[in-house]
Design a protein around this motif. Structure first.
Motif, PDB file in Angstrom:
ATOM      1  N   CYS A  10       0.850  -1.189   0.000  1.00 40.72           N
ATOM      2  CA  CYS A  10       0.000   0.000   0.000  1.00 40.72           C
ATOM      3  C   CYS A  10       0.889   1.243   0.000  1.00 40.72           C
ATOM      4  O   CYS A  10       2.112   1.147   0.068  1.00 40.72           O
ATOM      5  CB  CYS A  10      -0.960  -0.013   1.185  1.00 40.72           C
ATOM      6  N   GLU A  11       0.277   2.413  -0.073  1.00 39.87           N
ATOM      7  CA  GLU A  11       1.036   3.657  -0.135  1.00 39.87           C
ATOM      8  C   GLU A  11       1.508   4.081   1.257  1.00 39.87           C
ATOM      9  O   GLU A  11       0.954   3.665   2.276  1.00 39.87           O
ATOM     10  CB  GLU A  11       0.169   4.770  -0.725  1.00 39.87           C
ATOM     11  N   VAL A  12       2.527   4.927   1.269  1.00 40.82           N
ATOM     12  CA  VAL A  12       3.028   5.529   2.509  1.00 40.82           C
ATOM     13  C   VAL A  12       3.170   7.022   2.261  1.00 40.82           C
ATOM     14  O   VAL A  12       3.781   7.438   1.268  1.00 40.82           O
ATOM     15  CB  VAL A  12       4.393   4.933   2.914  1.00 40.82           C
ATOM     16  N   ALA A  13       2.584   7.845   3.142  1.00 36.35           N
ATOM     17  CA  ALA A  13       2.663   9.298   2.968  1.00 36.35           C
ATOM     18  C   ALA A  13       2.374   9.977   4.293  1.00 36.35           C
ATOM     19  O   ALA A  13       1.948   9.345   5.262  1.00 36.35           O
ATOM     20  CB  ALA A  13       1.676   9.758   1.900  1.00 36.35           C
ATOM     21  N   ASP A  14       2.614  11.296   4.332  1.00 32.88           N
ATOM     22  CA  ASP A  14       2.334  12.060   5.548  1.00 32.88           C
ATOM     23  C   ASP A  14       1.404  13.243   5.295  1.00 32.88           C
ATOM     24  O   ASP A  14       1.168  14.052   6.189  1.00 32.88           O
ATOM     25  CB  ASP A  14       3.632  12.554   6.210  1.00 32.88           C
ATOM     26  N   GLN A  15       0.853  13.345   4.075  1.00 34.87           N
ATOM     27  CA  GLN A  15      -0.131  14.383   3.779  1.00 34.87           C
ATOM     28  C   GLN A  15      -1.204  13.800   2.866  1.00 34.87           C
ATOM     29  O   GLN A  15      -0.885  13.109   1.891  1.00 34.87           O
ATOM     30  CB  GLN A  15       0.533  15.589   3.116  1.00 34.87           C
ATOM     31  N   PHE A  16      -2.466  14.097   3.182  1.00 31.02           N
ATOM     32  CA  PHE A  16      -3.578  13.469   2.471  1.00 31.02           C
ATOM     33  C   PHE A  16      -4.701  14.469   2.230  1.00 31.02           C
ATOM     34  O   PHE A  16      -4.846  15.448   2.952  1.00 31.02           O
ATOM     35  CB  PHE A  16      -4.179  12.323   3.298  1.00 31.02           C
ATOM     36  N   GLU A  17      -5.511  14.160   1.231  1.00 33.42           N
ATOM     37  CA  GLU A  17      -6.831  14.777   1.126  1.00 33.42           C
ATOM     38  C   GLU A  17      -7.823  13.798   1.708  1.00 33.42           C
ATOM     39  O   GLU A  17      -7.741  12.590   1.461  1.00 33.42           O
ATOM     40  CB  GLU A  17      -7.200  15.091  -0.323  1.00 33.42           C
ATOM     41  N   ALA A  18      -8.765  14.294   2.496  1.00 33.00           N
ATOM     42  CA  ALA A  18      -9.720  13.415   3.158  1.00 33.00           C
ATOM     43  C   ALA A  18     -11.049  14.123   3.347  1.00 33.00           C
ATOM     44  O   ALA A  18     -11.118  15.359   3.415  1.00 33.00           O
ATOM     45  CB  ALA A  18      -9.176  12.958   4.512  1.00 33.00           C
ATOM     46  N   THR A  19     -12.115  13.331   3.436  1.00 28.47           N
ATOM     47  CA  THR A  19     -13.414  13.849   3.867  1.00 28.47           C
ATOM     48  C   THR A  19     -13.480  13.728   5.379  1.00 28.47           C
ATOM     49  O   THR A  19     -13.112  12.697   5.944  1.00 28.47           O
ATOM     50  CB  THR A  19     -14.566  13.067   3.226  1.00 28.47           C
ATOM     51  N   LEU A  20     -13.960  14.776   6.031  1.00 27.47           N
ATOM     52  CA  LEU A  20     -14.021  14.809   7.486  1.00 27.47           C
ATOM     53  C   LEU A  20     -15.464  15.053   7.918  1.00 27.47           C
ATOM     54  O   LEU A  20     -16.125  15.960   7.402  1.00 27.47           O
ATOM     55  CB  LEU A  20     -13.110  15.922   8.017  1.00 27.47           C
ATOM     56  N   VAL A  21     -15.938  14.243   8.854  1.00 29.33           N
ATOM     57  CA  VAL A  21     -17.243  14.464   9.489  1.00 29.33           C
ATOM     58  C   VAL A  21     -16.955  14.940  10.910  1.00 29.33           C
ATOM     59  O   VAL A  21     -16.448  14.167  11.731  1.00 29.33           O
ATOM     60  CB  VAL A  21     -18.087  13.169   9.517  1.00 29.33           C
ATOM     61  N   TRP A  22     -17.252  16.206  11.186  1.00 26.81           N
ATOM     62  CA  TRP A  22     -16.900  16.777  12.484  1.00 26.81           C
ATOM     63  C   TRP A  22     -17.968  16.429  13.517  1.00 26.81           C
ATOM     64  O   TRP A  22     -19.160  16.643  13.291  1.00 26.81           O
ATOM     65  CB  TRP A  22     -16.722  18.287  12.380  1.00 26.81           C
ATOM     66  N   MET A  23     -17.545  15.913  14.683  1.00 25.17           N
ATOM     67  CA  MET A  23     -18.476  15.362  15.656  1.00 25.17           C
ATOM     68  C   MET A  23     -18.454  16.067  17.007  1.00 25.17           C
ATOM     69  O   MET A  23     -19.100  15.601  17.945  1.00 25.17           O
ATOM     70  CB  MET A  23     -18.145  13.875  15.891  1.00 25.17           C
ATOM     71  N   ASP A  24     -17.722  17.146  17.113  1.00 26.56           N
ATOM     72  CA  ASP A  24     -17.543  17.776  18.417  1.00 26.56           C
ATOM     73  C   ASP A  24     -18.280  19.109  18.483  1.00 26.56           C
ATOM     74  O   ASP A  24     -18.447  19.792  17.472  1.00 26.56           O
ATOM     75  CB  ASP A  24     -16.045  17.993  18.681  1.00 26.56           C
ATOM     76  N   GLU A  25     -18.717  19.455  19.702  1.00 25.79           N
ATOM     77  CA  GLU A  25     -19.388  20.741  19.897  1.00 25.79           C
ATOM     78  C   GLU A  25     -18.447  21.894  19.564  1.00 25.79           C
ATOM     79  O   GLU A  25     -18.863  22.896  18.990  1.00 25.79           O
ATOM     80  CB  GLU A  25     -19.856  20.864  21.356  1.00 25.79           C
ATOM     81  N   ALA A  26     -17.182  21.766  19.959  1.00 22.08           N
ATOM     82  CA  ALA A  26     -16.190  22.796  19.641  1.00 22.08           C
ATOM     83  C   ALA A  26     -15.764  22.651  18.185  1.00 22.08           C
ATOM     84  O   ALA A  26     -15.483  21.554  17.713  1.00 22.08           O
ATOM     85  CB  ALA A  26     -14.979  22.671  20.561  1.00 22.08           C
ATOM     86  N   ALA A  27     -15.724  23.763  17.473  1.00 24.68           N
ATOM     87  CA  ALA A  27     -15.400  23.720  16.047  1.00 24.68           C
ATOM     88  C   ALA A  27     -13.957  23.291  15.814  1.00 24.68           C
ATOM     89  O   ALA A  27     -13.093  23.429  16.690  1.00 24.68           O
ATOM     90  CB  ALA A  27     -15.628  25.101  15.427  1.00 24.68           C
ATOM     91  N   MET A  28     -13.716  22.756  14.627  1.00 27.51           N
ATOM     92  CA  MET A  28     -12.364  22.388  14.233  1.00 27.51           C
ATOM     93  C   MET A  28     -11.500  23.644  14.122  1.00 27.51           C
ATOM     94  O   MET A  28     -11.942  24.665  13.587  1.00 27.51           O
ATOM     95  CB  MET A  28     -12.391  21.680  12.880  1.00 27.51           C
TER      96      MET A  28
END
Length: 642
Positions: A340-358
């Motif tokens: 598989c691939e190895v990397a340290d930076q990605f594009e991703a979809t994020l579903v935020w679940m916390d009351e405090a904003a990202m």
């Protein structure tokens, strides 16, 4: 011994104990090899999810007599179904759920039929509990999306459908419930199906099965409805029994095993234990350990019941290697020819679940597979409007928001896209201070810069720079409220160190905002980015062998910890300039507190933005008890004593 199974009949049947045992064994063998289907029920509030599951349990005879008696008693006490059994009470176990008639937590229930075993997750419909729905959907093979026939397609219906498709669930049942409340109208059924079909096409959902039903009345749940003869499709239970399960396809992919534990019971044995995510492995297979890239072959596949000639996806095993190579928890063992691939930076979809904003730039813990690393999130590329599916610009993500972001980790990790391998493409983000899960993410791909940017080797390293200056590099981080005296004390400390022949540099909060950070404001997100940039600059200066002094309010513990972790062990000294708010406000040299109190200066620390005092600073100076000169002397002594 024999037993008369038909005592009193004309043709009694006598069964020996051996025959009974044989029948029991056959029964157990039959049920042991049944397939297991995991599915969820989701949708908007009060669409009847819990009632539907309760009815399934009732119709499949999974309720004991005492449970049924208790259910009938509770139904009368609650009185929500006009004297009929309230099947939702079987699933809604929390007191708050029963009081409000809603689902809050994810409730898992097991039931079985002659054809298959099932685990169903009843997920909440309220928007604030979307994170619980994502939890239930993460392991599901099928989703039952409920719609109240009276309400039609709602915002939460769209949100849950989007998430279901995003999480890779391709078998979807559109359960149009409470048809009894619209007179079992065929027209209403097709009106809702048409409306939902338009949205499904927009999100790329190719197929779904619409079923008109009534969970309360049991219409089209386990038996065909006589009230809706116009519907000729399968019942819900029939479809659940025949729906495909995803387990077998995992064996068709390349071999992947995230290492969960290094098994070392004695000096003569060293194995690497974990559950196979995909593929097949056999002794003699060539494998590659990532991220190191070291290769060897599999010597044996060890289990409690003995060594295996082959192991497949879903099995938990211990592998031993033919060669001694480094392999630790969090590494991934892969087929040598198909890593598989190895990397340290990605594009991703994020579903935020916390009351405090990202907060972009804030460090979080990222858990993927069996590995946990530190990660930061950049500003979102866009946030998804679940109603219109438009991509809108956003600087942060709030509770239940869905967005596409770039993520950077503190070291390279093995991964695959979520679409190809959910085990190595799905992750969660954890708040480092509270250990709460704040987001769930799905990796799309590695960013090209993660592959193209490498550290350049240099001959004059940080040790050489420090030796030339005959000093130990350090970052002395002054933190405290505005007006506490940070800049004054830091300036005195630098003067004293300079007089002693030390090589220093002072980074002041106001000064860096004239250049390096002139584009940043004073929102929480901008404060995080402000400290991140300063931390990176301070680290580069320690590489040059300098003693770096910084004077910043730096109100958040997370960011101060982030800077500490950028430095080598023992090179970060946190100095808490502990001045009470009333004293700092009384000084108000710059008139900032006066403006903040008047409402003319927003996001001012101590007034309408929080300050998180250090919990274990290396040095604390109280400017009420000590003069600036005395505080500076104390700090200089501590720096020189390192």
């Amino acid at each position: 011994m024999t037993t008369d199974l038909n005592a009193g009949t004309q043709d009694p049947v006598y069964v020996t104990d051996a025959l009974i045992a044989e029948d029991i064994d056959a029964y157990l063998e039959k049920h042991q090899h049944k397939t297991m289907l995991r599915f969820i029920t989701c949708g908007s509030v009060d669409d009847g999810k819990s009632t539907l599951i309760g009815r399934l349990l009732y119709d499949t005879k999974m309720i004991f007599e005492d449970q049924l008696a208790s259910l009938e008693k509770d139904s009368k006490a609650v009185g929500t179904q006009g004297g009929e059994i309230d099947f939702a009470l079987l699933v809604d176990g929390l007191a708050a759920e029963r009081e409000q008639g809603i689902t809050i937590d994810v409730a898992y229930r097991f039931f079985a039929t002659e054809k298959r075993k099932f685990i169903v997750a009843d997920t909440p419909g309220h928007e604030q509990y979307t994170r619980n729905m994502v939890t239930g959907a993460s392991t599901a093979d099928l989703a039952v999306i409920l719609i109240d026939a009276r309400q039609g397609v709602l915002t939460q219906t769209r949100r849950h459908s989007y998430l279901v498709h995003l999480l890779g669930i391709r078998n979807v049942v559109l359960a149009i419930n409470k048809m009894d409340l619209v007179g079992y109208s065929q027209e209403r059924f097709y009106e809702i199906v048409k409306d939902y079909s338009h949205f499904a096409q927009q999100i790329g959902m190719e197929t779904f099965l619409p079923i008109p039903m009534s969970g309360l009345k049991g219409e089209n749940i386990a038996a065909k409805s006589t009230a809706m003869p116009w519907y000729q499709g399968p019942t819900l239970l029939q479809h659940l029994e025949e729906a495909p399960v995803n387990d077998t396809r995992l064996q068709d992919y390349a071999f992947r095993l995230p290492v969960q534990w290094v098994n070392r019971p004695n000096l003569d044995f060293r194995g690497f234990a974990g559950q196979i995510a995909t593929g097949v492995v056999r002794p003699g297979d060539a494998i590659r350990v990532l991220p190191s890239g070291k290769t060897t072959t599999v010597k044996s596949i060890v289990t409690w019941d003995g060594d295996l000639a082959q192991a497949v996806a879903g099995q938990s095993v211990t592998l031993t290697f033919a060669d001694e190579i480094d392999c630790s928890r969090g590494d991934v063992i892969t087929a040598a020819a198909e890593p598989c691939e190895v990397a340290d930076q990605f594009e991703a979809t994020l579903v935020w679940m916390d009351e405090a904003a990202m907060l972009p730039g804030r460090p979080y813990l990222l858990k993927i597979g069996t590995q946990t690393v530190t990660a930061t999130v950049t500003e979102p590329k866009y946030e998804v409007n679940v109603n219109t599916l438009e991509h809108r610009a956003s600087k942060t993500l709030g509770l239940n928001a869905i967005g596409v972001v770039n993520i950077s980790t503190d070291r390279a990790i093995p991964f695959e896209s979520y679409a190809a391998n959910p085990d190595l493409g799905g992750f969660i983000l954890i708040d480092r201070m509270t250990n709460a899960t704040v987001a769930a993410g799905l990796i799309h791909f590695a960013l090209r810069r993660s592959q193209n940017i490498h550290w350049q080797a240099v001959d004059v390293n940080r040790e050489a720079h420090a030796a030339q200056k005959t000093q130990k590099p350090a970052v002395v981080w002054f933190t405290g409220l505005s007006g506490s005296g940070k800049s004054t004390i830091a300036n005195l400390v630098e003067k004293k160190l300079h007089a002693l022949g030390k090589h220093t540099f002072l980074l002041d909060g106001d000064n860096v905002r004239h250049g390096l950070n002139r584009d940043l404001g004073f929102t929480d997100a901008d404060r995080v980015e402000n400290i991140r940039r300063v931390g990176e600059v301070a680290r580069l200066m320690t590489d040059a062998g300098l003693i770096v002094l910084t004077a910043f309010i730096s109100p958040f513990r997370s960011e101060r910890r982030m800077v500490r972790e950028l430095m080598a062990e023992g090179e970060f000294m946190e100095v808490f300039v502990n001045t009470p708010l009333d004293v700092a406000e009384a000084r108000d040299v710059k008139g900032l507190y006066k403006k903040a109190r008047a409402g003319n200066l927003k996001n001012f620390t101590g007034i309408d933005s929080p300050y998180e005092a250090p919990e274990a600073a290396e040095i604390t100076v109280n400017t009420v008890e000590l003069s600036a000169e005395e505080a500076a002397d104390r700090i200089v002594a501590a720096i020189l004593a390192r």
